[in-house]
Design a protein around this motif. Structure first.
Motif, PDB file in Angstrom:
ATOM      1  N   VAL A 174      20.833  17.366 -18.550  1.00 29.63           N
ATOM      2  CA  VAL A 174      20.338  18.157 -18.652  1.00 29.63           C
ATOM      3  C   VAL A 174      18.276  17.416 -17.774  1.00 29.63           C
ATOM      4  O   VAL A 174      18.516  16.917 -19.512  1.00 29.63           O
ATOM      5  N   GLY A 175      17.906  18.163 -17.573  1.00 29.16           N
ATOM      6  CA  GLY A 175      16.583  18.069 -17.666  1.00 29.16           C
ATOM      7  C   GLY A 175      15.696  18.074 -18.428  1.00 29.16           C
ATOM      8  O   GLY A 175      16.098  19.046 -19.156  1.00 29.16           O
ATOM      9  N   ALA A 176      15.078  17.101 -18.607  1.00 26.98           N
ATOM     10  CA  ALA A 176      14.299  17.473 -20.256  1.00 26.98           C
ATOM     11  C   ALA A 176      13.437  18.863 -19.564  1.00 26.98           C
ATOM     12  O   ALA A 176      12.154  18.897 -18.681  1.00 26.98           O
ATOM     13  N   PRO A 177      12.750  19.850 -21.587  1.00 30.17           N
ATOM     14  CA  PRO A 177      12.176  21.424 -21.024  1.00 30.17           C
ATOM     15  C   PRO A 177      10.808  19.958 -20.707  1.00 30.17           C
ATOM     16  O   PRO A 177      10.271  19.550 -21.383  1.00 30.17           O
ATOM     17  N   THR A 178       9.923  20.675 -20.613  1.00 36.26           N
ATOM     18  CA  THR A 178       8.430  21.095 -20.324  1.00 36.26           C
ATOM     19  C   THR A 178       7.948  21.283 -21.631  1.00 36.26           C
ATOM     20  O   THR A 178       8.336  21.183 -21.916  1.00 36.26           O
ATOM     21  N   ASN A 179       6.763  19.506 -21.429  1.00 40.92           N
ATOM     22  CA  ASN A 179       6.377  20.086 -22.298  1.00 40.92           C
ATOM     23  C   ASN A 179       4.865  21.081 -23.302  1.00 40.92           C
ATOM     24  O   ASN A 179       4.944  21.183 -22.270  1.00 40.92           O
ATOM     25  N   MET A 180       5.586  21.676 -24.082  1.00 42.27           N
ATOM     26  CA  MET A 180       4.894  22.689 -24.566  1.00 42.27           C
ATOM     27  C   MET A 180       2.747  22.270 -25.196  1.00 42.27           C
ATOM     28  O   MET A 180       2.476  22.470 -25.757  1.00 42.27           O
ATOM     29  N   LEU A 181       2.954  20.518 -25.282  1.00 43.99           N
ATOM     30  CA  LEU A 181       2.357  20.198 -26.352  1.00 43.99           C
ATOM     31  C   LEU A 181       0.446  20.168 -25.293  1.00 43.99           C
ATOM     32  O   LEU A 181      -0.814  20.714 -26.545  1.00 43.99           O
ATOM     33  N   GLU A 182       0.659  20.979 -24.009  1.00 48.40           N
ATOM     34  CA  GLU A 182      -0.284  21.447 -23.479  1.00 48.40           C
ATOM     35  C   GLU A 182      -1.066  22.942 -23.569  1.00 48.40           C
ATOM     36  O   GLU A 182      -2.518  22.729 -24.161  1.00 48.40           O
ATOM     37  N   THR A 183      -0.211  23.281 -24.099  1.00 47.56           N
ATOM     38  CA  THR A 183      -0.294  24.629 -25.306  1.00 47.56           C
ATOM     39  C   THR A 183      -0.993  24.705 -26.452  1.00 47.56           C
ATOM     40  O   THR A 183      -2.067  25.327 -26.954  1.00 47.56           O
ATOM     41  N   ALA A 238      13.792  29.602 -21.810  1.00 42.75           N
ATOM     42  CA  ALA A 238      13.814  30.919 -23.133  1.00 42.75           C
ATOM     43  C   ALA A 238      13.145  30.462 -24.076  1.00 42.75           C
ATOM     44  O   ALA A 238      11.546  30.734 -24.833  1.00 42.75           O
ATOM     45  N   ILE A 239      12.821  29.330 -24.405  1.00 42.78           N
ATOM     46  CA  ILE A 239      12.274  28.238 -25.615  1.00 42.78           C
ATOM     47  C   ILE A 239      11.233  28.351 -25.554  1.00 42.78           C
ATOM     48  O   ILE A 239      10.141  28.652 -26.135  1.00 42.78           O
ATOM     49  N   ASN A 240      10.543  27.419 -24.132  1.00 43.74           N
ATOM     50  CA  ASN A 240       9.324  26.963 -24.027  1.00 43.74           C
ATOM     51  C   ASN A 240       8.393  28.412 -23.979  1.00 43.74           C
ATOM     52  O   ASN A 240       7.743  28.592 -24.045  1.00 43.74           O
ATOM     53  N   HIS A 241       8.999  29.942 -23.078  1.00 42.72           N
ATOM     54  CA  HIS A 241       8.460  31.192 -22.897  1.00 42.72           C
ATOM     55  C   HIS A 241       7.968  31.075 -24.654  1.00 42.72           C
ATOM     56  O   HIS A 241       6.694  31.705 -24.290  1.00 42.72           O
ATOM     57  N   ARG A 242       9.159  31.480 -25.771  1.00 41.45           N
ATOM     58  CA  ARG A 242       8.299  32.496 -26.453  1.00 41.45           C
ATOM     59  C   ARG A 242       7.479  31.116 -27.392  1.00 41.45           C
ATOM     60  O   ARG A 242       6.896  31.938 -27.563  1.00 41.45           O
ATOM     61  N   LEU A 243       7.745  29.481 -27.670  1.00 41.17           N
ATOM     62  CA  LEU A 243       6.462  29.245 -28.435  1.00 41.17           C
ATOM     63  C   LEU A 243       5.587  28.772 -27.922  1.00 41.17           C
ATOM     64  O   LEU A 243       5.152  29.194 -28.639  1.00 41.17           O
ATOM     65  N   SER A 244       5.434  28.962 -26.015  1.00 41.89           N
ATOM     66  CA  SER A 244       4.355  28.768 -25.623  1.00 41.89           C
ATOM     67  C   SER A 244       3.822  30.379 -25.790  1.00 41.89           C
ATOM     68  O   SER A 244       2.484  30.197 -25.985  1.00 41.89           O
ATOM     69  N   GLU A 245       3.962  31.198 -25.932  1.00 41.76           N
ATOM     70  CA  GLU A 245       3.457  32.368 -26.339  1.00 41.76           C
ATOM     71  C   GLU A 245       2.277  32.559 -27.844  1.00 41.76           C
ATOM     72  O   GLU A 245       1.965  32.980 -28.079  1.00 41.76           O
ATOM     73  N   GLU A 246       3.909  31.755 -28.687  1.00 47.88           N
ATOM     74  CA  GLU A 246       3.871  31.545 -30.176  1.00 47.88           C
ATOM     75  C   GLU A 246       2.380  31.193 -30.890  1.00 47.88           C
ATOM     76  O   GLU A 246       1.654  31.156 -30.847  1.00 47.88           O
ATOM     77  N   ARG A 304      18.711  34.194 -31.557  1.00 53.23           N
ATOM     78  CA  ARG A 304      18.525  32.758 -31.858  1.00 53.23           C
ATOM     79  C   ARG A 304      16.521  32.565 -31.928  1.00 53.23           C
ATOM     80  O   ARG A 304      16.268  32.201 -33.030  1.00 53.23           O
ATOM     81  N   ILE A 305      16.685  32.042 -30.974  1.00 50.09           N
ATOM     82  CA  ILE A 305      14.447  32.014 -30.694  1.00 50.09           C
ATOM     83  C   ILE A 305      13.873  32.679 -31.534  1.00 50.09           C
ATOM     84  O   ILE A 305      13.570  32.917 -31.809  1.00 50.09           O
ATOM     85  N   SER A 306      14.198  34.153 -31.649  1.00 51.89           N
ATOM     86  CA  SER A 306      13.627  35.631 -31.550  1.00 51.89           C
ATOM     87  C   SER A 306      13.678  35.044 -33.429  1.00 51.89           C
ATOM     88  O   SER A 306      12.101  35.633 -33.983  1.00 51.89           O
ATOM     89  N   ALA A 307      14.213  35.037 -34.151  1.00 52.80           N
ATOM     90  CA  ALA A 307      14.724  35.004 -35.228  1.00 52.80           C
ATOM     91  C   ALA A 307      13.854  33.577 -35.770  1.00 52.80           C
ATOM     92  O   ALA A 307      13.104  33.529 -36.910  1.00 52.80           O
ATOM     93  N   HIS A 308      13.972  32.676 -35.277  1.00 52.54           N
ATOM     94  CA  HIS A 308      13.071  31.171 -35.615  1.00 52.54           C
ATOM     95  C   HIS A 308      11.724  31.528 -35.496  1.00 52.54           C
ATOM     96  O   HIS A 308      10.951  30.618 -35.918  1.00 52.54           O
ATOM     97  N   VAL A 309      10.953  32.200 -34.383  1.00 52.70           N
ATOM     98  CA  VAL A 309       9.981  32.754 -33.967  1.00 52.70           C
ATOM     99  C   VAL A 309       9.012  33.629 -35.561  1.00 52.70           C
ATOM    100  O   VAL A 309       8.063  33.428 -35.725  1.00 52.70           O
ATOM    101  N   LYS A 310      10.092  34.448 -36.154  1.00 52.63           N
ATOM    102  CA  LYS A 310       9.516  35.082 -37.417  1.00 52.63           C
ATOM    103  C   LYS A 310       9.222  34.268 -37.768  1.00 52.63           C
ATOM    104  O   LYS A 310       8.120  33.151 -39.265  1.00 52.63           O
ATOM    105  N   SER A 311      10.279  33.274 -38.463  1.00 52.58           N
ATOM    106  CA  SER A 311      10.058  31.993 -39.685  1.00 52.58           C
ATOM    107  C   SER A 311       8.896  31.054 -39.227  1.00 52.58           C
ATOM    108  O   SER A 311       7.592  30.787 -39.754  1.00 52.58           O
TER     109      SER A 311
END
Length: 162
Positions: free
Chosen positions: A151-160, A111-119, A52-59
């Protein structure tokens, strides 16, 4: 079920003769099989969310950053990604223990953090407005995920993005 097997095993052990006690190994195998099956289900859930993350990355890659966004300011890829992830959390929380929910969701967040940070790092933003839109997406994701229980909060991608 996995929790009950040792108790059932012990009950049988008390009523079996020493020659029949050899059959107790089957309870250990059964417990191991259940644990493997449970781990496979968790891995499958994580893999499905990865797809699903891959599909959203395409969007995300198809977003026109020059165009003005009407409404709430969140891009569609982010809205759908957060809805799907929150729905997964809601369903898992209803049927699984808190540690299992935490394990699965931590993997999904990673997985979300990794993929979105890359994109996000690869996107060339043409203007400050485009950068603000991307920041709004990252803030929205962090806000939605920070409110999830067990669940712990995900790391913040704002730095990216910054």
């Amino acid at each position: 079920m996995i929790v009950l097997i040792p108790y059932v095993r012990e009950t049988f052990r008390r009523h079996l003769s020493p020659n029949q006690a050899v059959m107790l190994v089957e309870f250990d195998k059964l417990k191991r099989d259940f644990q493997e099956h449970q781990n496979e289900i968790h891995s499958k859930l994580i893999a499905i969310m990865g797809d699903r993350i891959s599909a959203h990355v395409k969007s995300l890659q198809a977003v026109n950053w020059d165009a003005l966004k009407q409404g709430q300011g969140i891009n569609d890829y982010m809205d759908l990604l957060t809805k799907e992830t929150v729905t997964l959390h809601k369903v898992l929380s209803r049927y699984l223990s808190a540690p299992v929910v935490e394990y699965v969701m931590t993997q999904v967040f990673a997985a979300i953090n990794h993929r979105l940070s890359e994109e996000y790092a690869a996107i060339e933003l043409p203007s400050q407005e485009a950068k603000d839109r991307l920041l709004a997406d990252a803030r929205y994701l962090h806000q939605k995920f920070s409110g999830l229980k067990n669940v712990g909060a995900p790391t913040n991608m704002l730095e990216t993005v910054c």
